[in-house]
Design a protein around this motif. Sequence first.
Motif, PDB file in Angstrom:
ATOM      1  N   UNK A 263      17.261  13.487  -2.200  1.00 47.54           N
ATOM      2  CA  UNK A 263      17.522  11.735  -2.026  1.00 47.54           C
ATOM      3  C   UNK A 263      17.756  11.697  -0.557  1.00 47.54           C
ATOM      4  N   UNK A 264      18.997  12.394  -0.100  1.00 42.01           N
ATOM      5  CA  UNK A 264      19.640  11.927   1.053  1.00 42.01           C
ATOM      6  C   UNK A 264      18.067  12.478   2.178  1.00 42.01           C
ATOM      7  N   UNK A 265      18.175  13.856   2.279  1.00 40.80           N
ATOM      8  CA  UNK A 265      17.154  14.409   3.118  1.00 40.80           C
ATOM      9  C   UNK A 265      15.864  13.675   3.138  1.00 40.80           C
ATOM     10  N   UNK A 266      15.224  13.395   1.893  1.00 44.71           N
ATOM     11  CA  UNK A 266      14.133  12.564   1.462  1.00 44.71           C
ATOM     12  C   UNK A 266      14.015  11.147   2.537  1.00 44.71           C
ATOM     13  N   UNK A 267      15.030  10.604   2.341  1.00 46.48           N
ATOM     14  CA  UNK A 267      15.295   9.240   2.987  1.00 46.48           C
ATOM     15  C   UNK A 267      15.285   9.486   4.553  1.00 46.48           C
ATOM     16  N   UNK A 268      15.829  10.597   4.827  1.00 46.63           N
ATOM     17  CA  UNK A 268      16.035  10.835   6.382  1.00 46.63           C
ATOM     18  C   UNK A 268      14.647  10.900   6.869  1.00 46.63           C
ATOM     19  N   UNK A 269      13.887  11.906   6.095  1.00 43.06           N
ATOM     20  CA  UNK A 269      12.422  12.074   6.288  1.00 43.06           C
ATOM     21  C   UNK A 269      11.424  10.991   6.701  1.00 43.06           C
ATOM     22  N   UNK A 270      11.713  10.099   5.584  1.00 50.23           N
ATOM     23  CA  UNK A 270      10.980   8.593   5.782  1.00 50.23           C
ATOM     24  C   UNK A 270      11.473   7.794   6.990  1.00 50.23           C
ATOM     25  N   UNK A 271      12.927   7.785   7.263  1.00 50.58           N
ATOM     26  CA  UNK A 271      13.396   7.100   8.118  1.00 50.58           C
ATOM     27  C   UNK A 271      12.731   7.402   9.663  1.00 50.58           C
ATOM     28  N   UNK A 272      12.593   8.837   9.800  1.00 56.64           N
ATOM     29  CA  UNK A 272      12.281   9.305  11.085  1.00 56.64           C
ATOM     30  C   UNK A 272      10.710   8.931  11.263  1.00 56.64           C
ATOM     31  N   UNK A 273       9.789   8.698  10.408  1.00 54.79           N
ATOM     32  CA  UNK A 273       8.601   8.466  10.418  1.00 54.79           C
ATOM     33  C   UNK A 273       8.224   7.000  10.761  1.00 54.79           C
ATOM     34  N   UNK A 274       9.480   6.255  10.691  1.00 53.33           N
ATOM     35  CA  UNK A 274       9.270   4.641  10.966  1.00 53.33           C
ATOM     36  C   UNK A 274       9.102   4.509  12.587  1.00 53.33           C
ATOM     37  N   UNK A 275       8.294   3.490  12.919  1.00 50.23           N
ATOM     38  CA  UNK A 275       8.267   2.910  14.287  1.00 50.23           C
ATOM     39  C   UNK A 275       9.751   2.746  14.936  1.00 50.23           C
ATOM     40  N   UNK A 276      10.494   2.181  14.184  1.00 49.98           N
ATOM     41  CA  UNK A 276      11.885   1.528  14.573  1.00 49.98           C
ATOM     42  C   UNK A 276      12.834   2.622  14.309  1.00 49.98           C
ATOM     43  N   UNK A 277      12.568   3.824  14.180  1.00 55.36           N
ATOM     44  CA  UNK A 277      13.455   4.815  14.051  1.00 55.36           C
ATOM     45  C   UNK A 277      14.336   4.969  15.410  1.00 55.36           C
ATOM     46  N   UNK A 278      15.679   5.155  15.029  1.00 58.15           N
ATOM     47  CA  UNK A 278      16.488   5.397  16.163  1.00 58.15           C
ATOM     48  C   UNK A 278      17.727   6.448  15.670  1.00 58.15           C
ATOM     49  N   UNK A 279      17.250   7.672  16.109  1.00 57.78           N
ATOM     50  CA  UNK A 279      18.333   8.789  15.422  1.00 57.78           C
ATOM     51  C   UNK A 279      19.442   8.560  16.119  1.00 57.78           C
ATOM     52  N   UNK A 280      19.695   8.196  17.271  1.00 60.42           N
ATOM     53  CA  UNK A 280      21.094   7.899  18.108  1.00 60.42           C
ATOM     54  C   UNK A 280      21.805   6.971  17.385  1.00 60.42           C
ATOM     55  N   UNK A 281      21.213   5.718  16.992  1.00 62.22           N
ATOM     56  CA  UNK A 281      21.770   4.632  16.089  1.00 62.22           C
ATOM     57  C   UNK A 281      22.212   5.419  14.680  1.00 62.22           C
ATOM     58  N   UNK A 282      21.630   6.153  14.151  1.00 64.09           N
ATOM     59  CA  UNK A 282      21.843   7.005  12.922  1.00 64.09           C
ATOM     60  C   UNK A 282      23.389   7.622  13.259  1.00 64.09           C
ATOM     61  N   UNK A 283      23.316   8.320  14.243  1.00 63.11           N
ATOM     62  CA  UNK A 283      24.511   9.172  14.373  1.00 63.11           C
ATOM     63  C   UNK A 283      25.730   8.268  14.880  1.00 63.11           C
ATOM     64  N   UNK A 284      25.546   7.019  15.702  1.00 63.46           N
ATOM     65  CA  UNK A 284      26.726   6.174  15.660  1.00 63.46           C
ATOM     66  C   UNK A 284      27.143   5.639  14.639  1.00 63.46           C
ATOM     67  N   UNK A 285      26.251   5.201  13.546  1.00 68.01           N
ATOM     68  CA  UNK A 285      26.516   4.806  12.531  1.00 68.01           C
ATOM     69  C   UNK A 285      27.414   5.921  11.567  1.00 68.01           C
ATOM     70  N   UNK A 286      26.673   7.014  11.599  1.00 61.43           N
ATOM     71  CA  UNK A 286      27.506   8.158  10.808  1.00 61.43           C
ATOM     72  C   UNK A 286      28.743   8.450  11.080  1.00 61.43           C
TER      73      UNK A 286
END
Length: 194
Positions: free
Chosen positions: A152-175
Motif C-alpha cells: 500500500x505504501x510503495x504503491x501510493x508512492x509510485x502513484x504520487x510520483x506520476x502526478x504533475x504536482x509531485x514534489x519529492x523534496x516536499x515528501x522528504x520535508x514532511x517525512x
Amino acid sequence: MGRESLPATFTTAMARARGVHPRDLYAWRDDGRVVELSRGVFRRADAPPAGYPDLLAVAYRSPVAIVCCRSAAAFHDLSDEISPAVQIAVPTRHRPPRIAYPPTAVFRFEASTFELGLSAVEAAPGEWVRIYDPARTVVDLMRLRGRLGDDVAYGALQHYLRRRDARPAGLLKLASALDVRGPMQRALDVALAQ
C-alpha cells in the motif's frame, strides 16, 4: 418547524435545536423525506446528492477527525483499492469516536503534527470534509506500512510520483517532520532509480 428549515446535512442535535421533535425526525426518515447517513446524522432527500456521503457522515460524527491513510489514498487516486472502512485520524489525546456505520477505522496521530498536510474535500455541495493532502497521505502510509502493508505504501508512492504536482523534496520535508525520513528516502531512491 419543517425540514425545509434544516441544512442539507444535519444531526439530531441540530434538528432538536430548531424545534424538531425526534418523533417527527424519525417519521421523516421512515417516509423517505430524510436519509440517515449514520447514527444521528441525516440528509434531506431533496438536497443535492452528496459525492462522498460516507466521508460526510463521519465528519459530522467526529468534526475533529481528518480522513487519512487508505481512504485519503483512494480519494487522491494514489491507490487502486477501495478501503473497506473510512479511515480517520484523531489527535492522540482525543477520545476516538465509535462509529459502526459507515465502517470506520480510527488512527491516533500526534497532536503537534496533526494538522500538517491538512486539506479539504467538498463531500457535498457547499459541505467540506477535512482530509490529508496527497503528500501527507503518502508519508502516513509509509509510517504505518507495518500495519497497513508495504504494498500500500510503495504503491501510493509510485502513484504520487506520476502526478504533475509531485514534489519529492516536499515528501522528504514532511517525512522529517513525521519522523520517517530514512524509510522515505530509501523508498524514493528506489522509486526514482527505476
